[in-house]
Design a protein around this motif. Structure first.
Motif, PDB file in Angstrom:
ATOM      1  N   TYR A  30      -0.894   4.800   4.089  1.00 37.95           N
ATOM      2  CA  TYR A  30      -1.862   3.824   4.601  1.00 37.95           C
ATOM      3  C   TYR A  30      -1.326   3.109   5.829  1.00 37.95           C
ATOM      4  CZ  TYR A  30      -5.199   4.265   0.816  1.00 37.95           C
ATOM      5  OH  TYR A  30      -6.142   4.733  -0.042  1.00 37.95           O
TER       6      TYR A  30
ATOM      7  N   ARG B  58      -3.805  -0.935   3.196  1.00 38.07           N
ATOM      8  CA  ARG B  58      -4.840  -0.204   2.466  1.00 38.07           C
ATOM      9  C   ARG B  58      -6.218  -0.838   2.685  1.00 38.07           C
ATOM     10  NH1 ARG B  58      -4.471   0.145  -3.973  1.00 38.07           N
ATOM     11  NH2 ARG B  58      -6.138   1.626  -4.335  1.00 38.07           N
TER      12      ARG B  58
ATOM     13  N   SER C 133       0.847  -1.183   0.000  1.00 38.55           N
ATOM     14  CA  SER C 133       0.000   0.000   0.000  1.00 38.55           C
ATOM     15  C   SER C 133       0.889   1.241   0.000  1.00 38.55           C
ATOM     16  CB  SER C 133      -0.893   0.032   1.242  1.00 38.55           C
ATOM     17  OG  SER C 133      -1.479  -1.229   1.452  1.00 38.55           O
TER      18      SER C 133
END
Lengths: 264, 506
Positions: B57, B204, B53
């Motif tokens: 995040y 994420r 991610s």
């Protein structure tokens, strides 16, 4: 423009609509330029041309639907049976009863099938009584080639029909007021091939009673249903003549390019 | 009238500890954010393309893990602790201690005030924390607290002082444990999230679920609040029906509250007034609003529309109390000039004596509802496809025929919905009827007489110095609940109509 018109010989019907030097402006945009055309009675006339060429705009001039658009101005003469439809004394409402219109997308009213067809006759007071109105509705639905499909459910909502049925209902609705001219703005563009075939068959039937003007994007359709074809390009009427001749032996190179798929 | 709010000064003290705790958790959040972000980046050798991610995040994930459980527990703790302490302290007070005509609630108010007073005294340095704990009832606690600005109704009894001291110590213990638990949770979350922050951790997706949870909490809060309102009304209404017969409330014929008890409390005269005034309001608002909407959407040019629509909507922004003044000062006297004053009046009749009347309130409420109806109808009429209008015009219909026979039928479900929504506003409207309709509850078909509505009675039953547990006060909740059910029913009915007759356009 008259030089563009070719053999008039084979046609022995009367002239229904005469347009002379028609100009249409949307605000500053000059949408139709010097269009002159003579449309015959009891004939299907097709308007073809690429998108934005003004064929729909010109069609909407014939029943003054362009009046409902604020920025639109129309100049020039359009006569139906020798009468100037843009004359101050002409009531556009009366005119539209005489010049019916079928739209690109089927637009039945949110009413029953019966009320959809009875709408025009009721507004114009065409029926003497209920039985007379029933007759008019049945005749219109038969002419619209949809009577057999809906005769048992005339009270069902018109919006519940399939797309092709809806469009034939709209045609029935338009012929119910006994118009003299029927304008069709791409009537099959929202329909599948089977419904299209039905509507085309219907158009051929309607030719016996009306002068039909049809705008279409499909050149095959124009070739199938029309006797005369007009080719519009960039707001100009490029060529107008018998359908067979336009498609097999066009005079103007732009027409040839369009029907062979090189522009459009 | 003194109405002690729960822990005013005590509150500030607790707030300060709570605030420090809150800031500490937030600081941990920020630390977690940067630590997790950097750890994930470091794990990928500084190349963010190797991370599952985006680095933010991982940071957000850590912040979420640190803050959400800790702050959630803190909120619950803050809500639950006073309740628990209260129950415990209440148990300490002997039943014999409660005077005749008093209640445990009043004694608990005293306890809280003494506890708050002691807190204040400690805070201002007049009393050491140790002394406050050992203070005996023999000393002049009342005088000492009065010096600190805390007024007590009577001398402090030993039981109350003892209870107050327990109250204070329990609160202190509770606060300490809250700090421990909240910080512990924050640290655990912090540790877990930071240790999870490796390049292949799907931060994420976790953040996405967190956002989903946040949105769901927001949505359910709104629904739960409505439920809470209904329940609180329901409980008070049940209390009302315990002391007053339901048959009189629903089927009795008169409304005559009497503060010595034995009142006639029937909703029917009030309901009649409410519906009558709403009916007049709708008779004014619906045609005018609908015609205005038709003009604006079908006939007016774009320039006029751009000016007229906002102007009309300004009407909707006027506070209803201003409409009430308008009713009282302008419309009412104007109606009296027409329908009243005998030979001096315009009609030479003596039908109307005062400015407050059903007609006054109804007319003004109608004016208030015009923009409501017109704005909603305008949107609905505009939503009718242009193809409908073209089809009708193309058949040779005039614009007004088109509107009457095609546009309005197509828009009808929406318009009916708009009218019903306007009706439920009219039924719930308060200020205009307080000022314009009068205060006499009766059945009468004469619109020139003063009448009263449910909402005005709720206001008048709850304002003033009345005993809260008497039926005369509690009836306000039963009235409110009935009003709620009435408007809810109307709204549901409106929705059903709209759904049933909705036409499908592609």
């Amino acid at each position: 423009m008259n030089t563009m018109r070719l053999t008039e010989s084979a046609v022995d019907t009367d002239i229904k609509i005469t347009a002379k030097d028609v100009q249409v402006y949307y605000g500053d945009n000059h949408a139709i330029k010097d269009v002159s055309v003579e449309i015959q009675d009891k004939t299907v006339t097709a308007f073809i041309g690429p998108s934005g060429c003004g064929k729909s705009t010109f069609l909407r001039c014939i029943n003054r639907m362009n009046d409902t658009i604020d920025v639109c101005r129309v100049q020039g003469d359009i006569k139906i049976d020798g009468e100037d439809i843009y004359d101050k004394r002409v009531d556009p409402v009366q005119l539209r009863a005489k010049v019916g219109m079928v739209f690109q997308k089927p637009n039945p009213f949110p009413k029953s099938i019966y009320d959809n067809v009875a709408y025009g006759p009721r507004i114009h007071g065409l029926a003497k009584n209920k039985a007379d109105l029933d007759d008019i509705v049945e005749r219109a639905l038969r002419r619209g080639a949809i009577w057999n499909e809906v005769k048992d459910r005339l009270d069902a909502p018109g919006t519940g029909l399939s797309g092709g049925q809806q469009q034939r209902l709209c045609i029935a609705r338009a012929v119910a007021t006994e118009p003299e001219v029927l304008l069709m703005d791409e009537p099959c563009s929202a329909l599948d091939p089977i419904a299209t075939a039905q509507v085309e068959e219907l158009i051929d039937e309607l030719r016996k009673s009306y002068s039909v003007v049809i705008v279409t994007h499909s050149m095959q359709q124009a070739a199938r249903v029309s006797q005369r074809t007009a080719f519009f390009h960039l707001g100009n009427l490029v060529e107008y003549g018998e359908t067979g001749q336009i498609f097999t032996n066009p005079v103007d190179p732009r027409t040839e390019n369009y029907i062979t798929g090189r522009i459009g | 009238m003194w109405w002690p709010l729960n822990g005013t000064d005590n509150g500030t003290l607790r707030m300060s500890i709570t605030a420090i705790l809150f800031l500490a958790v937030l600081a941990l959040c920020v630390l977690g954010y940067s630590l997790a972000r950097n750890r994930a980046l470091a794990g990928a050798g500084g190349d963010r393309r190797l991370l599952h991610s985006l680095p933010t995040y991982y940071g957000t994930n850590a912040a979420m893990f640190t803050a959400v459980p800790a702050l959630g527990v803190m909120v619950i703790w803050l809500l639950a602790q006073p309740m628990m302490i209260e129950t415990r302290v209440q148990g300490m007070i002997p039943a014999s201690f409660i005077d005749e005509g008093s209640s445990i609630g009043l004694v608990m108010n005293d306890v809280r005030r003494v506890a708050d007073g002691l807190d204040l005294a400690v805070k201002s340095g007049g009393l050491s924390a140790d002394d406050a704990r050992k203070l005996s009832a023999n000393s002049d606690v009342r005088g000492m607290l009065a010096d600190r600005g805390v007024a007590l109704g009577s001398d402090v009894k030993p039981e109350v002082l003892a209870a107050a001291q327990t109250y204070r110590s329990a609160a202190a213990t509770g606060r300490m444990w809250m700090v421990v638990v909240v910080m512990g949770l924050a640290l655990i979350g912090f540790a877990i999230a930071v240790s999870l922050s490796k390049p292949d951790f799907r931060a994420r997706n976790v953040v996405e679920r967190g956002i989903l949870a946040l949105l769901m909490v927001a949505a359910s809060l709104a629904i739960l609040t409505t439920l809470g309102i209904v329940l609180s009304m329901l409980f008070e209404s049940i209390n009302f029906f315990r002391v007053h017969p339901a048959s009189d409330f629903f089927f009795g014929g008169s409304w005559a509250p009497n503060f010595r008890g034995d009142s006639d409390l029937s909703i029917l005269p009030l309901l009649w007034g409410t519906l009558y005034i709403s009916l007049i309001a709708l008779t004014v608002a619906v045609p005018i609003g609908l015609f205005a909407a038709i003009y604006l959407s079908e006939y007016a040019g774009p320039k006029l529309r751009a000016v007229a629509k906002p102007l009309l909507e300004i009407l909707a922004g006027i506070p209803t109390i201003v409409y009430g003044l308008f009713a009282l000062l302008t419309v009412g006297p104007a109606l009296v000039r027409v329908f009243g004053r005998g030979d001096e009046g315009l009609l030479g009749v003596e039908w109307m004596s005062g400015a407050t009347a059903v007609l006054t309130a109804g007319l003004v409420m109608g004016i208030m509802l015009i923009p409501f109806v017109s704005s909603l109808s305008d949107d609905i009429i505009n939503a009718v496809p242009q193809a409908m209008r073209d089809g009708s015009l193309g058949l040779g219909a005039t614009p007004s025929e088109t509107i009457r026979q095609v546009v309005l039928p197509a828009a009808l479900p929406g318009i009916v919905g708009a009218i019903l929504l306007a009706a439920s506003r009219a039924i719930g409207e308060t200020m205009i009827v307080v000022l314009g309709a009068g205060a006499i509850a009766k059945f009468s078909a004469n619109p020139l007489e003063a009448m009263t509505t449910i909402t005005t009675r709720i206001v008048s039953q709850l304002t003033g110095d009345t005993d809260f547990s008497s039926p005369e006060t509690l009836v306000a909740f039963a009235l409110g609940l009935t009003l709620f059910v009435l408007t809810l029913g109307l709204n549901v009915f409106a929705l059903i109509i709209v759904r049933k007759y909705r036409e499908q356009y592609d």
